[in-house]
Motif scaffolding. Structure first.
Motif, PDB file in Angstrom:
ATOM      1  N   ASN A 159      23.888  32.711  -1.638  1.00 50.47           N
ATOM      2  CA  ASN A 159      23.395  33.288  -0.560  1.00 50.47           C
ATOM      3  C   ASN A 159      22.197  34.422  -1.031  1.00 50.47           C
ATOM      4  O   ASN A 159      21.322  34.504  -0.110  1.00 50.47           O
ATOM      5  CB  ASN A 159      24.429  34.230   0.088  1.00 50.47           C
ATOM      6  CG  ASN A 159      25.329  33.336   0.920  1.00 50.47           C
ATOM      7  OD1 ASN A 159      24.860  32.625   1.969  1.00 50.47           O
ATOM      8  ND2 ASN A 159      26.611  33.520   0.730  1.00 50.47           N
ATOM      9  N   ALA A 162      19.008  32.359  -1.706  1.00 45.01           N
ATOM     10  CA  ALA A 162      18.482  31.662  -0.501  1.00 45.01           C
ATOM     11  C   ALA A 162      17.931  32.689   0.382  1.00 45.01           C
ATOM     12  O   ALA A 162      16.625  32.454   0.864  1.00 45.01           O
ATOM     13  CB  ALA A 162      19.602  31.097   0.456  1.00 45.01           C
ATOM     14  N   SER A 163      18.433  33.994   0.580  1.00 44.56           N
ATOM     15  CA  SER A 163      17.797  35.195   1.151  1.00 44.56           C
ATOM     16  C   SER A 163      16.665  35.580   0.438  1.00 44.56           C
ATOM     17  O   SER A 163      15.434  35.800   1.227  1.00 44.56           O
ATOM     18  CB  SER A 163      18.566  36.328   1.253  1.00 44.56           C
ATOM     19  OG  SER A 163      18.308  37.037   2.277  1.00 44.56           O
ATOM     20  N   ARG A 192      23.581  38.072   1.395  1.00 44.33           N
ATOM     21  CA  ARG A 192      22.238  37.717   1.968  1.00 44.33           C
ATOM     22  C   ARG A 192      21.165  38.929   2.142  1.00 44.33           C
ATOM     23  O   ARG A 192      20.299  38.941   1.789  1.00 44.33           O
ATOM     24  CB  ARG A 192      22.328  37.111   3.311  1.00 44.33           C
ATOM     25  CG  ARG A 192      22.873  35.828   3.050  1.00 44.33           C
ATOM     26  CD  ARG A 192      23.091  34.812   4.399  1.00 44.33           C
ATOM     27  NE  ARG A 192      23.743  33.888   4.234  1.00 44.33           N
ATOM     28  CZ  ARG A 192      24.267  32.679   5.150  1.00 44.33           C
ATOM     29  NH1 ARG A 192      24.142  32.933   6.409  1.00 44.33           N
ATOM     30  NH2 ARG A 192      24.511  31.719   4.702  1.00 44.33           N
ATOM     31  N   SER A 239      20.374  36.829   9.283  1.00 44.73           N
ATOM     32  CA  SER A 239      21.478  36.400   8.365  1.00 44.73           C
ATOM     33  C   SER A 239      22.096  35.092   8.743  1.00 44.73           C
ATOM     34  O   SER A 239      22.804  34.567   7.933  1.00 44.73           O
ATOM     35  CB  SER A 239      22.276  37.507   7.618  1.00 44.73           C
ATOM     36  OG  SER A 239      23.103  37.972   8.975  1.00 44.73           O
ATOM     37  N   ASN A 240      22.173  35.056  10.094  1.00 47.72           N
ATOM     38  CA  ASN A 240      22.717  33.590  10.428  1.00 47.72           C
ATOM     39  C   ASN A 240      22.125  33.074  11.655  1.00 47.72           C
ATOM     40  O   ASN A 240      21.223  33.608  12.310  1.00 47.72           O
ATOM     41  CB  ASN A 240      24.387  33.802  10.679  1.00 47.72           C
ATOM     42  CG  ASN A 240      24.645  34.583  11.848  1.00 47.72           C
ATOM     43  OD1 ASN A 240      23.978  34.744  12.887  1.00 47.72           O
ATOM     44  ND2 ASN A 240      26.038  35.312  11.788  1.00 47.72           N
ATOM     45  N   PHE A 267      18.716  31.782   8.905  1.00 50.70           N
ATOM     46  CA  PHE A 267      19.619  30.686   8.215  1.00 50.70           C
ATOM     47  C   PHE A 267      20.124  29.653   9.362  1.00 50.70           C
ATOM     48  O   PHE A 267      20.017  29.970  10.572  1.00 50.70           O
ATOM     49  CB  PHE A 267      20.896  31.409   7.638  1.00 50.70           C
ATOM     50  CG  PHE A 267      20.602  32.134   6.264  1.00 50.70           C
ATOM     51  CD1 PHE A 267      20.972  31.448   5.375  1.00 50.70           C
ATOM     52  CD2 PHE A 267      19.862  33.292   6.245  1.00 50.70           C
ATOM     53  CE1 PHE A 267      20.777  31.822   4.161  1.00 50.70           C
ATOM     54  CE2 PHE A 267      19.804  33.777   5.004  1.00 50.70           C
ATOM     55  CZ  PHE A 267      20.176  33.111   4.035  1.00 50.70           C
ATOM     56  N   ASP A 268      20.313  28.536   8.940  1.00 54.28           N
ATOM     57  CA  ASP A 268      20.989  27.467   9.786  1.00 54.28           C
ATOM     58  C   ASP A 268      20.102  26.391  10.537  1.00 54.28           C
ATOM     59  O   ASP A 268      19.551  27.160  11.478  1.00 54.28           O
ATOM     60  CB  ASP A 268      22.194  27.908  10.645  1.00 54.28           C
ATOM     61  CG  ASP A 268      23.291  28.727   9.792  1.00 54.28           C
ATOM     62  OD1 ASP A 268      23.523  28.280   8.994  1.00 54.28           O
ATOM     63  OD2 ASP A 268      23.844  29.651  10.446  1.00 54.28           O
ATOM     64  N   ILE A 283      16.999  28.651   6.304  1.00 58.56           N
ATOM     65  CA  ILE A 283      17.438  27.843   5.313  1.00 58.56           C
ATOM     66  C   ILE A 283      18.375  26.749   5.849  1.00 58.56           C
ATOM     67  O   ILE A 283      19.429  27.249   6.584  1.00 58.56           O
ATOM     68  CB  ILE A 283      18.384  29.032   4.320  1.00 58.56           C
ATOM     69  CG1 ILE A 283      17.149  29.755   3.561  1.00 58.56           C
ATOM     70  CG2 ILE A 283      19.272  28.382   3.486  1.00 58.56           C
ATOM     71  CD1 ILE A 283      16.310  29.361   2.648  1.00 58.56           C
ATOM     72  N   GLN A 285      21.591  24.896   5.225  1.00 53.97           N
ATOM     73  CA  GLN A 285      22.694  24.993   4.303  1.00 53.97           C
ATOM     74  C   GLN A 285      23.311  23.380   4.476  1.00 53.97           C
ATOM     75  O   GLN A 285      23.306  22.627   5.234  1.00 53.97           O
ATOM     76  CB  GLN A 285      23.882  25.508   5.020  1.00 53.97           C
ATOM     77  CG  GLN A 285      23.523  26.955   5.057  1.00 53.97           C
ATOM     78  CD  GLN A 285      24.656  28.074   5.337  1.00 53.97           C
ATOM     79  OE1 GLN A 285      25.463  28.267   4.330  1.00 53.97           O
ATOM     80  NE2 GLN A 285      24.801  28.667   6.309  1.00 53.97           N
ATOM     81  N   GLY A 316      21.048  25.962  -0.766  1.00 54.12           N
ATOM     82  CA  GLY A 316      20.263  25.684   0.335  1.00 54.12           C
ATOM     83  C   GLY A 316      18.790  25.354   0.231  1.00 54.12           C
ATOM     84  O   GLY A 316      18.278  25.182  -0.925  1.00 54.12           O
TER      85      GLY A 316
END
Length: 327
Positions: A159, A162-163, A192, A239-240, A267-268, A283, A285, A316
């Motif tokens: 994480n 990736a962040s 993250r 963050s998500n 993310f995702d 990112i 996953q 990621g």
């Protein structure tokens, strides 16, 4: 030294057969069962019930406890876990906690009552802090969130890296006032956030952080208030996927053009992130691998309960799209 059933029997002043019956819910009195359970606590004995059940075919069920089944990340991971379980002739009990420690505790009790063979679990930070000290009848493999070193096997994303990659990408597109909106309940969001902060400082920029409940509605409300301010950020790192969705809704409600007025990166890599114009930088996953690796680790833990704890960290992949000015 490993504590065995004979040590429990000696501490309780009973036979090993009585210990087995008491731990297996066999025909013993309540007083005797309490006596054995007290000896278990005193000796620190951890009964390997899951392996026994797997060998005897008495239970062919695993538990899967996820934080939010509405989050496409957990939906995809659940599918991978179920596929692997089905291929091995196992059933899956799926539980959704909504990041609520009380519900997590309830579902862990349910898993004990159902006498599952093992559990795959995505816990909150609150539950993680006590999970290592709680004796359980089954092995646990953590997904998406890792506990303290040496407590439980885990399969997680890198994480921090990736962040930081998201921040590096947004900075490379010319943005400097970059805010970070992170979930408030998980170790994943905390990691993250740490990656975001480290990358911002590396670029000589000041971090600007807000935390919210990790769902779209809470994120939309927080982002709307933040983006309506005179000194609003030029970009947001989210963050998500749910928080990313909330930020998109807030930007649209305020009439902000993406990426001209606001760059977004999160993310995702879900299908909707490519459908929304101009496409969202995310990112991606390895969700299928996370689920498959978690199941493999659970099988290994059942077969060899005393092997060292492992933390599997996966990478990621940054998918650059128009929301950061790449198109």
């Amino acid at each position: 030294m490993t504590v065995g059933i004979r040590d429990v029997a000696r501490a309780a002043g009973v036979s090993t057969a009585t210990v087995s019956r008491a731990l297996g819910r066999g025909p013993v009195s309540d007083a005797l069962r309490e006596q054995v359970e007290a000896a278990v606590k005193a000796t620190g004995y951890r009964p390997n019930l899951s392996a026994r059940r797997l060998r005897s075919q008495a239970a062919r069920t695993i538990g899967l406890i996820v934080a939010d089944i509405r989050n496409p990340f957990f939906t995809a991971v659940s599918r991978a876990v179920e596929d692997a379980a089905f291929a091995s002739g196992l059933r899956v009990i799926l539980c959704n906690t909504d990041e609520d420690p009380a519900r997590e505790a309830m579902y862990l009790r349910l898993m004990e009552e159902e006498r599952v063979t093992g559990v795959i679990f995505a816990p909150t930070r609150v539950t993680l802090e006590s999970l290592g000290a709680r004796p359980l009848d089954f092995p646990v493999v953590l997904i998406d969130r890792a506990g303290p070193p040496g407590t439980h096997d885990s399969v997680v994303l890198d994480n921090v890296t990736a962040s930081a990659a998201l921040v590096d990408h947004v900075v490379a597109r010319g943005r400097r006032r970059i805010g970070g909106l992170f979930g408030a309940t998980s170790t994943t969001a905390r990691e993250r956030q740490a990656g975001y902060e480290a990358a911002m400082r590396r670029h000589g920029l000041s971090p600007d952080i807000r935390t919210v409940a990790p769902n779209a509605a809470a994120a939309e409300d927080a982002a709307a208030r933040w983006l309506a301010a005179p000194d609003r950020p030029e970009a947001l790192v989210l963050s998500n996927g749910q928080i990313l969705m909330g930020a998109v809704r807030a930007a649209r409600a305020l009439g902000l053009a993406i990426p001209r007025d606001l760059a977004l990166a999160g993310f995702d890599n879900e299908p909707w992130t490519d459908l929304i114009e101009p496409g969202l930088t995310v990112i991606e996953q390895p969700v299928a691998e996370i689920g498959a690796q978690a199941m493999q680790r659970l099988f290994e833990r059942i077969a060899q309960p005393d092997q060292p704890v492992r933390k599997i960290v996966l990478s990621g992949h940054l998918v650059a799209r128009g929301s950061t000015g790449t198109c």
